[in-house]
Design a protein around this motif. Structure first.
Motif, PDB file in Angstrom:
ATOM      1  N   ILE A  47       0.778  -1.622  -0.371  1.00 12.63           N
ATOM      2  CA  ILE A  47      -0.124  -0.176   0.477  1.00 12.63           C
ATOM      3  C   ILE A  47       0.810   1.357  -0.046  1.00 12.63           C
ATOM      4  O   ILE A  47       0.618   2.423  -0.814  1.00 12.63           O
ATOM      5  N   GLU A  48       2.250   1.056   0.622  1.00 13.54           N
ATOM      6  CA  GLU A  48       2.498   2.063   0.909  1.00 13.54           C
ATOM      7  C   GLU A  48       3.233   2.256  -0.521  1.00 13.54           C
ATOM      8  O   GLU A  48       4.033   3.790  -0.806  1.00 13.54           O
ATOM      9  N   GLN A  51       1.217   3.948  -2.873  1.00 19.04           N
ATOM     10  CA  GLN A  51       0.540   5.194  -2.600  1.00 19.04           C
ATOM     11  C   GLN A  51       2.283   6.308  -2.728  1.00 19.04           C
ATOM     12  O   GLN A  51       1.605   7.475  -3.728  1.00 19.04           O
ATOM     13  N   VAL A  55       1.670   9.052  -5.958  1.00 22.23           N
ATOM     14  CA  VAL A  55       1.978  11.182  -6.085  1.00 22.23           C
ATOM     15  C   VAL A  55       2.939  11.214  -6.361  1.00 22.23           C
ATOM     16  O   VAL A  55       2.426  12.621  -7.112  1.00 22.23           O
ATOM     17  N   ASP A  62      -5.001  15.154  -2.349  1.00 21.03           N
ATOM     18  CA  ASP A  62      -4.333  13.701  -1.614  1.00 21.03           C
ATOM     19  C   ASP A  62      -5.378  12.841  -0.977  1.00 21.03           C
ATOM     20  O   ASP A  62      -5.375  11.190  -0.874  1.00 21.03           O
ATOM     21  N   ILE A  65      -5.734  10.126  -3.634  1.00 20.47           N
ATOM     22  CA  ILE A  65      -4.559   9.454  -3.756  1.00 20.47           C
ATOM     23  C   ILE A  65      -5.001   8.230  -2.707  1.00 20.47           C
ATOM     24  O   ILE A  65      -4.814   6.805  -2.572  1.00 20.47           O
ATOM     25  N   ARG A  66      -4.858   8.580  -1.215  1.00 22.37           N
ATOM     26  CA  ARG A  66      -5.345   8.280  -0.499  1.00 22.37           C
ATOM     27  C   ARG A  66      -6.708   6.797  -0.498  1.00 22.37           C
ATOM     28  O   ARG A  66      -6.494   5.234  -0.178  1.00 22.37           O
ATOM     29  N   SER A  69      -4.855   4.058  -3.407  1.00 20.41           N
ATOM     30  CA  SER A  69      -3.600   3.821  -2.861  1.00 20.41           C
ATOM     31  C   SER A  69      -4.049   2.585  -1.501  1.00 20.41           C
ATOM     32  O   SER A  69      -3.524   1.610  -1.405  1.00 20.41           O
ATOM     33  N   ALA A  71      -4.729   3.564   1.826  1.00 16.95           N
ATOM     34  CA  ALA A  71      -3.598   3.928   2.018  1.00 16.95           C
ATOM     35  C   ALA A  71      -4.237   3.967   3.684  1.00 16.95           C
ATOM     36  O   ALA A  71      -4.048   3.539   4.994  1.00 16.95           O
ATOM     37  N   ALA A 105      -4.586  -0.358  -4.323  1.00 18.72           N
ATOM     38  CA  ALA A 105      -3.436  -0.329  -4.430  1.00 18.72           C
ATOM     39  C   ALA A 105      -2.616  -1.014  -5.531  1.00 18.72           C
ATOM     40  O   ALA A 105      -1.707  -0.897  -6.623  1.00 18.72           O
TER      41      ALA A 105
END
Length: 158
Positions: A47-48, A51, A55, A62, A65-66, A69, A71, A105
């Motif tokens: 997931i990170e 993200q 980005v 934001d 994207i959150r 992804s 997040a 993701a």
């Protein structure tokens, strides 16, 4: 439109007629399964990475994207892992409906050029979560902590 009015009608049983089926009681909580700590860490890593790719390459805001992804799931799993560790649990509970965050993701990793190793790890986690979903138990919440299985029976009083 031929046959439009020829729909088969079914009879709805009257409540006191004796032919109504008993309604089963819904489960106490949503379906959930347990991830091992290494699986949980890998899921957060996927997931990170998704993200970070979004980005760099998507140009979205934001919140988008959150959501794209997954997040939201990463932050939930971190808190659950800490709570599970504090309660001596072997794994981290994940709700079956949260698999969609991992799917988002992985799809976005593939779309935005994520690292192949992380993408493969994401697909492997998706397969694992899907197989765990098949044997999912029922999630319970107690003192703000999600757990699996039946609640602990009360201690016997002397």
């Amino acid at each position: 439109m031929r046959g439009f009015g020829a729909r088969r009608r079914t009879r709805v049983p009257e409540p006191d007629s004796g032919d109504a089926r008993p309604v089963s009681r819904p489960p106490d909580g949503p379906p959930a399964f347990e991830l091992s700590l290494p699986e949980c860490r890998a899921l957060v890593r996927v997931i990170e990475h998704a993200q970070a790719c979004l980005v760099r390459h998507s140009g979205s805001d934001d919140e988008t994207i959150r959501n794209a992804s997954g997040a939201e799931l990463a932050s939930l799993l971190r808190r659950r892992a800490a709570a599970a560790d504090g309660h001596g649990a072997a794994g981290v509970p994940m709700l079956a409906r949260e698999i969609r965050h991992l799917e988002a993701a992985v799809v976005n990793l593939e779309s935005y050029g994520g690292h192949e190793t992380v993408l493969c790890e994401g697909y492997a986690l998706l397969d694992r979560c899907e197989s765990l979903r098949e044997g999912a138990g029922t999630a319970r919440t107690g003192e703000g902590v999600i757990t699996l299985g039946s609640p602990t029976p009360p201690a016997a009083t002397p």
